[in-house]
Design an enzyme around this catalytic site. Structure first.
Site, PDB file in Angstrom:
ATOM      1  N   ALA A 148      -1.533 -17.127   0.818  1.00 37.06           N
ATOM      2  CA  ALA A 148      -2.360 -16.149   0.112  1.00 37.06           C
ATOM      3  C   ALA A 148      -3.787 -16.379   0.585  1.00 37.06           C
ATOM      4  CB  ALA A 148      -2.248 -16.335  -1.395  1.00 37.06           C
ATOM      5  N   CYS A 150      -0.336  -6.063   3.403  1.00 41.79           N
ATOM      6  CA  CYS A 150      -0.737  -7.408   3.036  1.00 41.79           C
ATOM      7  C   CYS A 150      -0.595  -7.594   1.532  1.00 41.79           C
ATOM      8  CB  CYS A 150      -2.171  -7.679   3.446  1.00 41.79           C
ATOM      9  SG  CYS A 150      -2.713  -9.333   3.019  1.00 41.79           S
ATOM     10  N   ASN A 170       6.159  -7.760   7.841  1.00 41.18           N
ATOM     11  CA  ASN A 170       5.160  -8.618   7.230  1.00 41.18           C
ATOM     12  C   ASN A 170       5.883  -9.539   6.244  1.00 41.18           C
ATOM     13  OD1 ASN A 170       2.654  -9.679   6.285  1.00 41.18           O
ATOM     14  ND2 ASN A 170       1.680  -7.736   6.790  1.00 41.18           N
ATOM     15  N   GLY A 229       9.418 -12.398  12.163  1.00 41.69           N
ATOM     16  CA  GLY A 229       9.775 -12.891  10.839  1.00 41.69           C
ATOM     17  C   GLY A 229      10.694 -14.072  11.022  1.00 41.69           C
TER      18      GLY A 229
HETATM   19  C1  LIG Z   1      -1.168 -17.919   7.115  1.00 43.50           C
HETATM   20  C2  LIG Z   1      -0.756 -16.515   7.429  1.00 43.50           C
HETATM   21  C3  LIG Z   1      -1.725 -15.518   7.525  1.00 43.50           C
HETATM   22  C4  LIG Z   1      -1.365 -14.206   7.792  1.00 43.50           C
HETATM   23  N1  LIG Z   1      -2.335 -13.232   7.920  1.00 43.50           N
HETATM   24  C5  LIG Z   1      -1.991 -11.971   8.268  1.00 43.50           C
HETATM   25  C6  LIG Z   1      -2.973 -10.974   8.487  1.00 43.50           C
HETATM   26  O1  LIG Z   1      -4.178 -11.223   8.391  1.00 43.50           O
HETATM   27  N2  LIG Z   1      -2.575  -9.711   8.834  1.00 43.50           N
HETATM   28  C7  LIG Z   1      -1.252  -9.401   8.976  1.00 43.50           C
HETATM   29  O2  LIG Z   1      -0.926  -8.254   9.285  1.00 43.50           O
HETATM   30  N3  LIG Z   1      -0.291 -10.333   8.793  1.00 43.50           N
HETATM   31  C8  LIG Z   1      -0.625 -11.608   8.442  1.00 43.50           C
HETATM   32  N4  LIG Z   1       0.356 -12.558   8.286  1.00 43.50           N
HETATM   33  C9  LIG Z   1       1.755 -12.200   8.506  1.00 43.50           C
HETATM   34  C10 LIG Z   1       2.227 -12.618   9.903  1.00 43.50           C
HETATM   35  O3  LIG Z   1       1.500 -11.933  10.891  1.00 43.50           O
HETATM   36  C11 LIG Z   1       3.717 -12.331  10.093  1.00 43.50           C
HETATM   37  O4  LIG Z   1       3.923 -10.951  10.011  1.00 43.50           O
HETATM   38  C12 LIG Z   1       4.574 -13.009   9.034  1.00 43.50           C
HETATM   39  O5  LIG Z   1       4.106 -14.318   8.825  1.00 43.50           O
HETATM   40  C13 LIG Z   1       6.053 -13.060   9.378  1.00 43.50           C
HETATM   41  O6  LIG Z   1       6.281 -13.723  10.582  1.00 43.50           O
HETATM   42  P1  LIG Z   1       6.655 -15.294  10.671  1.00 43.50           P
HETATM   43  O7  LIG Z   1       7.809 -15.541   9.771  1.00 43.50           O
HETATM   44  O8  LIG Z   1       6.945 -15.527  12.121  1.00 43.50           O
HETATM   45  O9  LIG Z   1       5.447 -16.038  10.223  1.00 43.50           O
HETATM   46  C14 LIG Z   1      -0.006 -13.887   7.994  1.00 43.50           C
HETATM   47  C15 LIG Z   1       0.958 -14.887   7.904  1.00 43.50           C
HETATM   48  C16 LIG Z   1       0.606 -16.189   7.632  1.00 43.50           C
HETATM   49  C17 LIG Z   1       1.690 -17.238   7.530  1.00 43.50           C
END
Ligand SMILES: Cc1cc2nc3c(=O)[nH]c(=O)nc-3n(C[C@H](O)[C@H](O)[C@H](O)COP(=O)(O)O)c2cc1C
Ligand SMILES: Cc1cc2nc3c(=O)[nH]c(=O)nc-3n(C[C@H](O)[C@H](O)[C@H](O)COP(=O)(O)OP(=O)(O)OC[C@H]3O[C@@H](n4cnc5c(N)ncnc54)[C@H](O)[C@@H]3O)c2cc1C
Ligand SMILES: Cc1cc2nc3c(=O)[nH]c(=O)nc-3n(C[C@H](O)[C@H](O)[C@H](O)COP(=O)(O)OP(=O)(O)OC[C@H]3O[C@@H](n4cnc5c(N)ncnc54)[C@H](O)[C@@H]3O)c2cc1C
Ligand SMILES: Cc1cc2nc3c(=O)[nH]c(=O)nc-3n(C[C@H](O)[C@H](O)[C@H](O)COP(=O)(O)O)c2cc1C
Ligand code: FES
Ligand code: FES
Lengths: 302, 262, 302, 262
Positions: free
Chosen positions: C69, C129, C191, C242
């Site tokens: 968050a 988000c 996301n 994801g």
């Molecule tokens: C710490 C953190 C910050 C994130 N910040 C953003 C963001 O600023 N904008 C966005 O579109 N997604 C954001 N995400 C989502 C990631 O880009 C990604 O879509 C999501 O984590 C799922 O992929 P993953 O399981 O490989 O992490 C964030 C994720 C994490 C873990």
């Protein structure tokens, strides 16, 4: 220490239930755990007619979770009442039936068949099984349909009715409010998240059904959030579950707002979990000076 | 009655490549063991992997309260098992499932084991011999170093015939009936037991049918509960059946005449 | 072996991107991995004005996943363009900007500020988000709003526009179709899932913001299912992610229908993952006789 | 430049209760190490726990390419670390973060370390002594058996004063300024370094302010990336600040005048 809870009219000797579909008809695990000691045994989802279920593979392990696409295999409600219920009654197991229908009428008909059956403490309505193609999932995602299913079932039975909500929705609170509107006595949440896996050697989906339901520790954060949200907005007791594998998990659910908890996938890891976890809860309560489990319910909202 | 037990690991060592044998002391569980049953094993206390893993009873010594497991490292769970050390505890649940049926009187039995498929057949062989049966064991592997059960099989007095893919020992080729036709034609087999790749067992099923021999095979499927509670390990015994059998509860051992293998 | 892909008009040298918010402004990890070798670097979500972000704790580990968050902490789009973009341009990093607005107008305004900026290959629209209270989440859950946001952005820029879909919806296909309708060039999915955790010692939510977004391997099955569904119904290339932490995961995404993949949480586990994983993909392709990554896309649907 | 390295574990053993010291050989990483920095460590190849864990540089021997870590087992990650054996590889990333600043000329320094908070202070002490500084170390623990760094601190020639909660050694009581008022009044301290529970450091911050002494402390926060990329390890240096600092990048070491501790 008072561990009894009232789940929408169902008196439970303790607040730990085992979840539908993960504990068979209550006796499969009897060599390992005494089902009559468990708060409630929610038996395998039952349909009006027998169902063979989906072709295999039906289950697949994923990171800290598993997918299942059983497809509601079950011998039908008559066989359940004739063959399984008497044995559970004899052992004085607290049984909650779990029913899934293909139409509002089917849900109502099954409720009427359960009405008056000795040994059934309540009815969980599976309106959220993602593995059944006709019926099932659509009921759980539209508030008005949810209200109608619950109302139709309530009309046929005096047993406490607990719709089980699908997490695969935009607005869980709207669904919960609709269920309350329909006359639900409590809410069960959450059922599995929709998911799938692909076998990169075969280059096709792993599960025979392509899609399955994701359960286990992986989904715990999602379950907690939905329960926390619904607890704020809806005035019904919640049977909370999704990923519980130890007493700390269970305590998180109580604090988020669950009156009782259910263990699903955790039973596969440790068939004695329901009772071992209870000991952990007791110890925590002792150490922290709680005398009734109800003091914990929703405490994280303070 | 099966039980949950923390069994002490007595030994756990690599035999060859990715093949391991683990010996555990399981005083509670051992009492109930029958050939063909399996233990449902938790390979780690964490959540990855989450589920238990089924492993057959490879060898059982009731007096010494010892159970041996023969396993092949193929993924996370078995890799974690391979890392465990003597003295550590293994969380086991079992014995589970329907094992092999033992003949009421001594018979001439054929045991056909391919690779780690030999795992459930050694203990079976031991019990069959104890009942006075005579055994012909066909043991097929890739390379002779994989013949882990050979010594024990011979020690209990079974006649063993070997097939290796690379020809390093015995006949050269896969464990299929034609390779052994000469040997088999000289024998009067009364019952067949088999475990290994399903495609291989299918050929032996066909052979048994032609020769009017009854038999049993052990099948595999992903498992969650191991006790018939989750309905996860389902398959159709025959493609035209409407309902599914559960490998963990109705099997893992099935009679050949119940099945249509694939 | 051809690893290039065309993601809705963005030419990528290879199909592995790093996800927004997990790779800062592209240079934080430069000691460990050369950002210019990565298929695309999707930079931290940018807003029109600077945002301090949420109070801590902002992150928490969950089984095979994590909650975050962050609350879109960022210095605002002007600082991004003035201070970060030039350095990325200098290193010839393939940059996809990620923008989040409080209104359709704000999205459009940011798109116009990005228009004509050298060194930006495309725009990812964060309409999903879950950590931003005003704006953000609601955009991603209503098809008509999604259509409008995309259309408004498209009007302001000639850059490829990639809305990033929220998985917290009843019907992902409806959202994807609406995005296509609005003129999206590709889709980014998924996301994070909404989630939370509770600290049983403090008896309150762990995260400063109470709710957070769940990412990591735990959510992989959910992501795969949604991508599989959308691939069937929507004729747009998908940037899939994801829970990817190794090349097998990535291959599952391609087979489900992703044209390119993004790594988020996986970067935290192994900062070199994007390139290591590429090697794994190449090896698989070689062994299996594929000469172009595009042959893998959607192959599990056959 | 920090790097990713698979470091060989030289030793890893329990010192007392849940306190461990691990020695690793990390030829690449060791070169860059400065006191107060940390390594970001993967405690297992699986997915549970998923994230790396930050551990301070406890001791560093650049010639021998050795890094020591002092850690307390508090959860899954550290428990898995404790299970690792000499000869195994440890996946480390580092050194990361902003470490302690070393004075340009020799000074009289006060080091205040509570429990495992001593972890980053030993290597600091070593470097300060190398620069000719004189050290008074206040070392607070529950019981004398936890005084793991004591021998090394004395070996490099620091003056060590001890406080134990149970009174088993040194002064009896918590590591707070009043307990040491007599000792401190006799010293002319020029700079203070501290690491330990924040509530303790807050009292020392107050003490330093009153005595017009500058200093630095090391803070903790959950971390994901460890390099400033995720903005996860944020906290406000002072409650009234609008923006957040990142412990992994702006810290873990901060000047006392930058902070309002809690
Ligand atoms: C710490 C953190 C910050 C994130 N910040 C953003 C963001 O600023 N904008 C966005 O579109 N997604 C954001 N995400 C989502 C990631 O880009 C990604 O879509 C999501 O984590 C799922 O992929 P993953 O399981 O490989 O992490 C964030 C994720 C994490 C873990
Ligand atoms: C009743 C029964 C008895 C068994 N006895 C033995 C034994 O004695 N010795 C032995 O080595 N193995 C035995 N197996 C197989 C063993 O259970 C699996 O190899 C093991 O569970 C794999 O776990 P893993 O975590 O290492 O691999 P995973 O990471 O789970 O999987 C690795 C690979 O193996 C495949 N796989 C895993 N489990 C199965 C399965 N059940 N069926 C088909 N493919 C699978 C996966 O698709 C994957 O490709 C038995 C299986 C059953 C059902
Ligand atoms: C820069 C830095 C340097 C550190 N150096 C050392 C060191 O040298 N030796 C050492 O023993 N420890 C050190 N720590 C703390 C160490 O990182 C944590 O104890 C460790 O990550 C816990 O991991 P775990 O999986 O065992 O526990 P978890 O299962 O993650 O958590 C166990 C308990 O500890 C709490 N916890 C975990 N991590 C943190 C954290 N970062 N801040 C506050 N509470 C936390 C959890 O809430 C939980 O109650 C350092 C931390 C930081 C940020
Ligand atoms: C194998 C399996 C079968 C299930 N069958 C049913 C079912 O028949 N009816 C139902 O309402 N839920 C069913 N569920 C969902 C569980 O009851 C439970 O809601 C879900 O698994 C989440 O809890 P968990 O993470 O503790 O497993 C099933 C789950 C699993 C894993
Ligand atoms: S594994 Fe659960 S029914 Fe067989
Ligand atoms: S841990 Fe990612 S910014 Fe500090």
């Amino acid at each position: 220490m008072d561990l009894t809870v009232n789940l929408g009219g169902i008196k439970l000797k303790n607040p730990v239930a085992v979840a539908s579909g993960t504990f068979g008809y209550g006796l499969e695990y009897a060599d390992f755990i005494e089902p009559e000691k468990i708060g409630a045994v929610i038996v395998k989802g039952t349909t009006l007619h027998p169902r063979p279920g989906n072709p295999g593979p039906r289950i697949y392990e994923t990171p800290a979770g598993m997918l299942n696409a059983i497809g509601l295999e079950n011998p039908g409600i008559e066989v359940f009442l004739r063959e399984y219920l008497p044995r559970l009654r004899e052992r004085q197991v607290t049984v909650i039936a779990n029913i899934a229908g293909n139409s509002i009428e089917e849900y109502a008909l099954m409720a009427s068949l359960l009405q008056g059956q000795e040994g059934i403490a309540g009815i969980e309505l599976n309106i959220s099984c993602p593995n059944v193609k006709q019926g099932g999932i659509q009921f759980g995602t539209d508030p008005e349909t949810v209200r109608q299913v619950v109302a139709a079932v309530k009309k046929e039975t005096s047993l406490p009715v607990i719709p089980k909500l699908s997490p695969n929705v935009t607005d869980i609170v709207a669904i919960a409010l609709a269920a309350a509107d329909g006359g639900a006595d409590a809410l069960s949440m959450i059922n599995t998240l929709g998911g799938m896996a692909i076998n990169i050697n075969l280059k096709k989906p792993v599960l025979g059904n392509i899609f399955g339901g994701l359960s286990g520790p992986a989904i715990k954060p999602v379950a907690l959030k939905m329960i926390y949200q619904v607890y704020r907005e809806v005035d019904l007791p919640i049977l909370g579950g999704g990923g519980i594998v130890n007493h700390i998990d269970a305590l998180e659910f109580f604090m988020a707002g669950a009156t009782a908890v259910s263990i699903g996938t955790g039973n596969f890891v440790n068939p004695c979990l329901a009772l071992e976890l209870l000991e952990g809860i007791k110890k925590y309560m002792q150490e922290q000076g709680f005398s009734s489990i109800q003091e914990l319910v929703g405490i994280a909202h303070a | 009655m099966p039980s949950l037990e923390k069994a002490r690991i007595i030994s756990n060592s690599k035999q060859y490549h990715n093949l391991y044998i683990m010996e555990i002391e399981a005083p509670q569980t051992v009492k109930e063991c029958k050939p063909g049953q399996f233990l449902h094993i938790r390979s780690n206390p964490g959540l990855d992997p989450l589920l238990r893993r089924p492993l057959s009873l490879y060898d059982v010594d009731k007096e010494a309260a010892k159970i041996s497991l023969l396993y092949k490292v193929v993924g996370k769970g078995t890799a974690l098992l391979a890392d465990m050390l003597p003295g550590e505890n293994l969380d086991i649940m079992g014995p589970l499932g329907r094992g092999f049926s033992l003949p009421e009187s001594a018979k001439k039995c054929l045991l056909v084991g391919g690779g780690v498929g030999m795992a459930p057949l050694l203990y079976l062989a031991r019990e069959l011999r104890r009942g006075g049966s005579e055994l012909l064991v066909l043991y097929g592997v890739g390379n002779e170093k994989e013949l882990l059960a050979l010594e024990r099989l011979e020690a209990i007095g079974s006649q063993v015939q070997i097939a290796t893919i690379d020809g390093s020992r015995g006949l050269k080729g896969p464990l299929i009936p034609p390779l052994f036709s000469e040997i088999l034609s000289a024998e009067h087999i009364e019952f067949i037991y088999s475990c290994g790749p399903e495609s291989m067992m299918k050929l032996w099923q066909e052979w048994a049918r032609i020769n009017h021999i009854s038999g049993e095979v052990s099948l595999e499927e992903y498992m969650a509960c191991g006790v018939g509670a989750c309905l996860g390990c389902a398959r159709k015994a025959k493609p035209d059946n409407e309902f599914y059998v559960k490998i963990c509860q109705d099997g893992p051992v099935f009679r050949l005449d119940e099945l249509e293998l694939e």
